[in-house]
Design a protein around this motif. Structure first.
Motif, PDB file in Angstrom:
ATOM      1  N   SER A 175      27.721  14.669  77.123  1.00  0.00           N
ATOM      2  CA  SER A 175      28.330  15.251  75.918  1.00  0.00           C
ATOM      3  C   SER A 175      27.433  16.344  75.334  1.00  0.00           C
ATOM      4  O   SER A 175      27.908  17.417  74.946  1.00  0.00           O
ATOM      5  N   MET A 176      26.127  16.072  75.281  1.00  0.00           N
ATOM      6  CA  MET A 176      25.180  17.067  74.768  1.00  0.00           C
ATOM      7  C   MET A 176      25.162  18.313  75.648  1.00  0.00           C
ATOM      8  O   MET A 176      25.108  19.451  75.159  1.00  0.00           O
ATOM      9  N   LEU A 177      25.254  18.091  76.953  1.00  0.00           N
ATOM     10  CA  LEU A 177      25.228  19.209  77.888  1.00  0.00           C
ATOM     11  C   LEU A 177      26.490  20.070  77.737  1.00  0.00           C
ATOM     12  O   LEU A 177      26.418  21.300  77.789  1.00  0.00           O
ATOM     13  N   THR A 178      27.621  19.407  77.505  1.00  0.00           N
ATOM     14  CA  THR A 178      28.874  20.145  77.305  1.00  0.00           C
ATOM     15  C   THR A 178      28.815  21.002  76.044  1.00  0.00           C
ATOM     16  O   THR A 178      29.220  22.177  76.038  1.00  0.00           O
ATOM     17  N   LEU A 179      28.305  20.408  74.963  1.00  0.00           N
ATOM     18  CA  LEU A 179      28.160  21.151  73.709  1.00  0.00           C
ATOM     19  C   LEU A 179      27.179  22.311  73.868  1.00  0.00           C
ATOM     20  O   LEU A 179      27.392  23.409  73.334  1.00  0.00           O
ATOM     21  N   ASN A 180      26.115  22.057  74.610  1.00  0.00           N
ATOM     22  CA  ASN A 180      25.117  23.106  74.833  1.00  0.00           C
ATOM     23  C   ASN A 180      25.720  24.273  75.618  1.00  0.00           C
ATOM     24  O   ASN A 180      25.503  25.446  75.283  1.00  0.00           O
ATOM     25  N   ASP A 181      26.492  23.984  76.648  1.00  0.00           N
ATOM     26  CA  ASP A 181      27.130  25.035  77.444  1.00  0.00           C
ATOM     27  C   ASP A 181      28.127  25.836  76.606  1.00  0.00           C
ATOM     28  O   ASP A 181      28.222  27.064  76.739  1.00  0.00           O
TER      29      ASP A 181
ATOM     30  N   GLU B 177      27.973  26.271  73.335  1.00  0.00           N
ATOM     31  CA  GLU B 177      27.200  27.090  72.402  1.00  0.00           C
ATOM     32  C   GLU B 177      26.651  28.332  73.099  1.00  0.00           C
ATOM     33  O   GLU B 177      26.713  29.446  72.555  1.00  0.00           O
ATOM     34  N   MET B 178      26.128  28.157  74.317  1.00  0.00           N
ATOM     35  CA  MET B 178      25.576  29.300  75.043  1.00  0.00           C
ATOM     36  C   MET B 178      26.667  30.309  75.408  1.00  0.00           C
ATOM     37  O   MET B 178      26.440  31.520  75.384  1.00  0.00           O
ATOM     38  N   ARG B 179      27.854  29.813  75.723  1.00  0.00           N
ATOM     39  CA  ARG B 179      28.961  30.709  76.054  1.00  0.00           C
ATOM     40  C   ARG B 179      29.344  31.560  74.838  1.00  0.00           C
ATOM     41  O   ARG B 179      29.569  32.772  74.954  1.00  0.00           O
ATOM     42  N   ILE B 180      29.389  30.913  73.678  1.00  0.00           N
ATOM     43  CA  ILE B 180      29.700  31.649  72.434  1.00  0.00           C
ATOM     44  C   ILE B 180      28.621  32.685  72.139  1.00  0.00           C
ATOM     45  O   ILE B 180      28.912  33.831  71.761  1.00  0.00           O
TER      46      ILE B 180
ATOM     47  N   ALA C  70      18.096  31.804  73.607  1.00  0.00           N
ATOM     48  CA  ALA C  70      16.849  31.332  74.233  1.00  0.00           C
ATOM     49  C   ALA C  70      16.578  29.879  73.853  1.00  0.00           C
ATOM     50  O   ALA C  70      16.181  29.060  74.704  1.00  0.00           O
ATOM     51  N   ARG C  71      16.821  29.524  72.580  1.00  0.00           N
ATOM     52  CA  ARG C  71      16.621  28.134  72.145  1.00  0.00           C
ATOM     53  C   ARG C  71      17.616  27.197  72.825  1.00  0.00           C
ATOM     54  O   ARG C  71      17.272  26.072  73.217  1.00  0.00           O
ATOM     55  N   ALA C  72      18.861  27.656  72.975  1.00  0.00           N
ATOM     56  CA  ALA C  72      19.873  26.832  73.629  1.00  0.00           C
ATOM     57  C   ALA C  72      19.528  26.608  75.107  1.00  0.00           C
ATOM     58  O   ALA C  72      19.748  25.522  75.650  1.00  0.00           O
ATOM     59  N   GLN C  73      18.973  27.627  75.745  1.00  0.00           N
ATOM     60  CA  GLN C  73      18.564  27.483  77.147  1.00  0.00           C
ATOM     61  C   GLN C  73      17.414  26.488  77.282  1.00  0.00           C
ATOM     62  O   GLN C  73      17.378  25.686  78.227  1.00  0.00           O
ATOM     63  N   ASP C  74      16.475  26.540  76.337  1.00  0.00           N
ATOM     64  CA  ASP C  74      15.367  25.561  76.348  1.00  0.00           C
ATOM     65  C   ASP C  74      15.905  24.145  76.126  1.00  0.00           C
ATOM     66  O   ASP C  74      15.434  23.180  76.755  1.00  0.00           O
ATOM     67  N   GLU C  75      16.867  24.018  75.238  1.00  0.00           N
ATOM     68  CA  GLU C  75      17.465  22.721  74.955  1.00  0.00           C
ATOM     69  C   GLU C  75      18.182  22.167  76.188  1.00  0.00           C
ATOM     70  O   GLU C  75      18.127  20.958  76.468  1.00  0.00           O
TER      71      GLU C  75
END
Length: 255
Positions: free
Chosen positions: A166-172, A174-177, A132-137
């Motif tokens: 780059s931030m968006l790639t890392l966020n995606d 993290e959410m996948r994991i 949920a936090r990653a989705q908000d981010e």
């Protein structure tokens, strides 16, 4: 026949159950052999008696004695299922005795299951909260991308675009994991994967009572009757008595 008729009837109750597990059948709450030995242990039988408010002393209660002598468990041939059985002086009593024994075992295994289930549920809650936090981010990053797109400074727009991508790639990533972790935990906590020890058949009590030694008593009575009849015949028949004496004396005459 009189002795045989005085022997009380007994009925046998039987059920099949599966030992509980966590995640897979390779992670059982207890090995079948250990469960079988535990059921046969006198301390377990005493706990069953206490759960039914029956005395646990030696030969103080007919029902207690029946449970102590007949409660047993064995591995069903060709499977990992365990068969538990016990007798009772009535069909209803036999069913009650077996239900009490299984409920006690199930309660003990529930204590082994609870810590693992609690841990996995806590991990699932943490992973869900992190997702949920990653989705908000991600929403915030996308808002920043939109703002950078309308900027008048081309150099600044280019720099911001690289950083935000780059931030968006890392966020995606993290959410996948986190989604994989949530799916894995959901699978572990599935009732098909994680469950307490459970019955796989209902309690079965045959209509007919089981043999409790009446056959032996009847055969013993017949043999005893023949023996008494032979002795009486020997004592009351003079010719037979004389023949028996002659048979006993004849070896001495030969010598």
């Amino acid at each position: 026949m009189g002795i045989a008729l005085t022997i009380p009837q007994q009925w046998s109750a039987t059920l099949l159950f599966q030992v509980g597990q966590v995640g897979s059948n390779s992670n059982l709450l207890a090995t079948p052999d250990n469960v079988i030995q535990h059921v046969k242990f006198p301390g377990f039988v005493d706990q069953v008696l206490q759960s039914q408010k029956l005395p646990t002393g030696v030969s103080v209660s007919g029902r207690s004695d029946v449970i102590k002598k007949t409660l047993t468990a064995s591995l069903e041939k060709g499977s990992s299922l365990i068969k538990m059985s016990v007798r009772g002086n009535t069909p209803e009593q036999a069913e009650e005795n077996l239900a009490a024994a299984f409920q006690l075992l199930q309660s003990e295994h529930a204590l082994l299951l609870t810590p693992s289930v609690t841990k996995y549920k806590k991990n699932l809650e943490d992973a869900t909260a992190s997702l949920a936090r990653a989705q908000d981010e991600k929403k915030k990053i996308l808002e920043s991308v939109n703002k950078a797109g309308i900027s008048d400074n081309t150099q600044r727009k280019f720099y911001d675009s690289i950083v935000l991508t780059s931030m968006l790639t890392l966020n995606d990533s993290e959410m996948r994991i986190l989604r994989d972790q949530i799916n894995s935990l959901d699978e572990v906590l599935s009732p098909y994967r994680t469950f307490n020890t459970k019955m796989v058949t209902s309690v079965y009590v045959p209509v007919d009572a089981v043999s409790t030694g009446k056959g032996i008593a009847l055969v013993s009575g017949v043999l005893l009757g023949w023996l008494i009849a032979a002795i009486l015949a020997l004592l009351t028949d003079n010719e037979l008595l004389a023949a028996a004496r002659a048979a006993l004396d004849s070896p001495n005459e030969i010598v």
